[in-house]
Design an enzyme around this catalytic site. Structure first.
Site, mmCIF file in Angstrom:
data_model
loop_
_atom_site.group_PDB
_atom_site.id
_atom_site.type_symbol
_atom_site.label_atom_id
_atom_site.label_comp_id
_atom_site.label_asym_id
_atom_site.label_seq_id
_atom_site.Cartn_x
_atom_site.Cartn_y
_atom_site.Cartn_z
ATOM 1 N N TYR A 109 -5.182 8.649 -6.183
ATOM 2 C CA TYR A 109 -4.203 7.292 -5.358
ATOM 3 C C TYR A 109 -4.566 7.115 -4.064
ATOM 4 O O TYR A 109 -4.812 6.022 -3.693
ATOM 5 C CB TYR A 109 -2.845 7.986 -5.467
ATOM 6 C CG TYR A 109 -1.879 6.802 -5.110
ATOM 7 C CD1 TYR A 109 -1.412 6.077 -5.880
ATOM 8 C CD2 TYR A 109 -1.198 7.113 -3.927
ATOM 9 C CE1 TYR A 109 -0.639 4.983 -5.544
ATOM 10 C CE2 TYR A 109 -0.364 6.141 -3.531
ATOM 11 C CZ TYR A 109 0.135 5.187 -4.474
ATOM 12 O OH TYR A 109 1.031 4.251 -3.855
ATOM 13 N N SER A 158 0.717 -1.155 0.116
ATOM 14 C CA SER A 158 0.107 -0.037 -0.159
ATOM 15 C C SER A 158 1.086 1.259 0.040
ATOM 16 O O SER A 158 1.992 1.215 -0.975
ATOM 17 C CB SER A 158 -0.997 0.001 1.280
ATOM 18 O OG SER A 158 -1.686 1.038 1.332
ATOM 19 N N LYS A 209 -5.598 2.888 -2.641
ATOM 20 C CA LYS A 209 -5.014 2.312 -1.584
ATOM 21 C C LYS A 209 -5.858 2.184 -0.317
ATOM 22 O O LYS A 209 -5.631 1.309 0.447
ATOM 23 C CB LYS A 209 -3.718 3.344 -1.159
ATOM 24 C CG LYS A 209 -2.569 3.312 -2.334
ATOM 25 C CD LYS A 209 -2.190 1.745 -2.774
ATOM 26 C CE LYS A 209 -1.021 1.525 -3.573
ATOM 27 N NZ LYS A 209 -0.399 0.219 -3.994
#
Length: 278
Positions: free
Chosen positions: A149, A135, A153
């Protein structure tokens, strides 16, 4: 346990490549996935008989399944899965198109999910295994200009936290690794940006974008040291569910926990008064 078999996605460069090199240096075998034919021989040359490259695109479910089956047939087992393939994305939430959001999610979340689901039946039959989800500190704490993003994650971490509870009774471990800035190609060739730029976000998202692009090649983190930490995590009988890597990531996680704790204290008397009176 000596001579483990690792399956690592995205080993053509960056952290995946460094980790693969450390794995074979540690005496284990590694199956690494790449996306270009020219990268096959290059990866195989890391250590003859210990490093094996396979062509695979994590966004192709049939290809993922076929590659995992071929790897199992080749080496007989997979003890450690590392979902490393992915890329960064810069831009304000409003600037990014839904198409761009989907492309990031397809690789960073659905790609990791598909590989995980393909490997799990083999680990269940073994009664053992360790799934390592690469991650980011961005998967625990959001930052202006990084929302796309962050979303990918955060999704990976949410799924993996549930997965860890589901597979623990089956002898399978799950660890979520949250690196901060490391000196890889993440801020270079492994990052994309929204095509649209809006002047309203010059003082927020644009500042972050310029910061990220500006420190490419100057990040504080040493990927070799990070890989060595990951080897320790996999060798540990009680590995962490989450592990931030680097001082920047560690501080960011601690700061968010303190912020959440402060909100809980400030709003407890209101937030808890929602039950029926009877």
């Amino acid at each position: 346990m000596a001579n483990k078999v690792w399956f690592i996605t995205g080993v053509s460069s960056g952290f995946g490549r460094v980790l693969a090199e450390e794995v074979v240096r540690n005496g284990d075998k590694v199956i690494g996935t790449v996306r270009q034919h020219r990268q096959l021989d290059e990866f195989n040359a890391i250590a003859e008989g210990k490093a094996f490259a396979y062509m695979m695109d994590v966004t192709n479910p049939d290809g993922v399944k076929a590659t995992v089956e071929a790897a199992i047939k080749h080496l007989g087992r997979i003890e450690v899965l590392v979902n490393n393939a992915g890329f960064g994305f810069l831009g304000a939430v409003e600037e990014a198109s839904v198409k761009e959001f989907r492309e990031v999610m397809e690789t960073n979340f659905f790609g990791a999910l598909q590989v995980t689901q393909a490997v799990l039946p083999h680990m269940r039959r073994q009664g053992s295994g360790h799934i390592v989800q690469m991650s980011s500190v961005a998967g625990f704490r959001s930052t202006q200009g990084f929302g796309v993003y962050n979303a990918s994650k955060f999704a990976l971490e949410g799924m993996s936290e549930a997965l860890a509870q589901e597979v623990a009774p089956l002898g399978i471990k799950v660890s979520i690794i949250e690196p901060g800035p490391f000196r890889t190609n993440f801020a270079g060739s492994s990052i994309k940006a929204a095509q649209q730029e809006m002047p309203e976000y010059e003082s927020t998202a644009r500042v972050f974008k310029n910061t990220i692009l500006g420190y490419a090649g100057q990040q504080e983190g040493d990927p070799v040291k990070a890989a060595q930490v990951l080897l320790q995590v996999v060798d540990n009988e009680n590995p962490p569910l989450r592990l931030p890597l680097g001082q920047t990531a560690y501080n960011a996680v601690r700061n968010k926990l303190q912020q959440v704790e402060q909100d809980l204290k400030n709003w407890e008397s209101i937030a808890t008064q929602t039950s029926f009176d009877d």
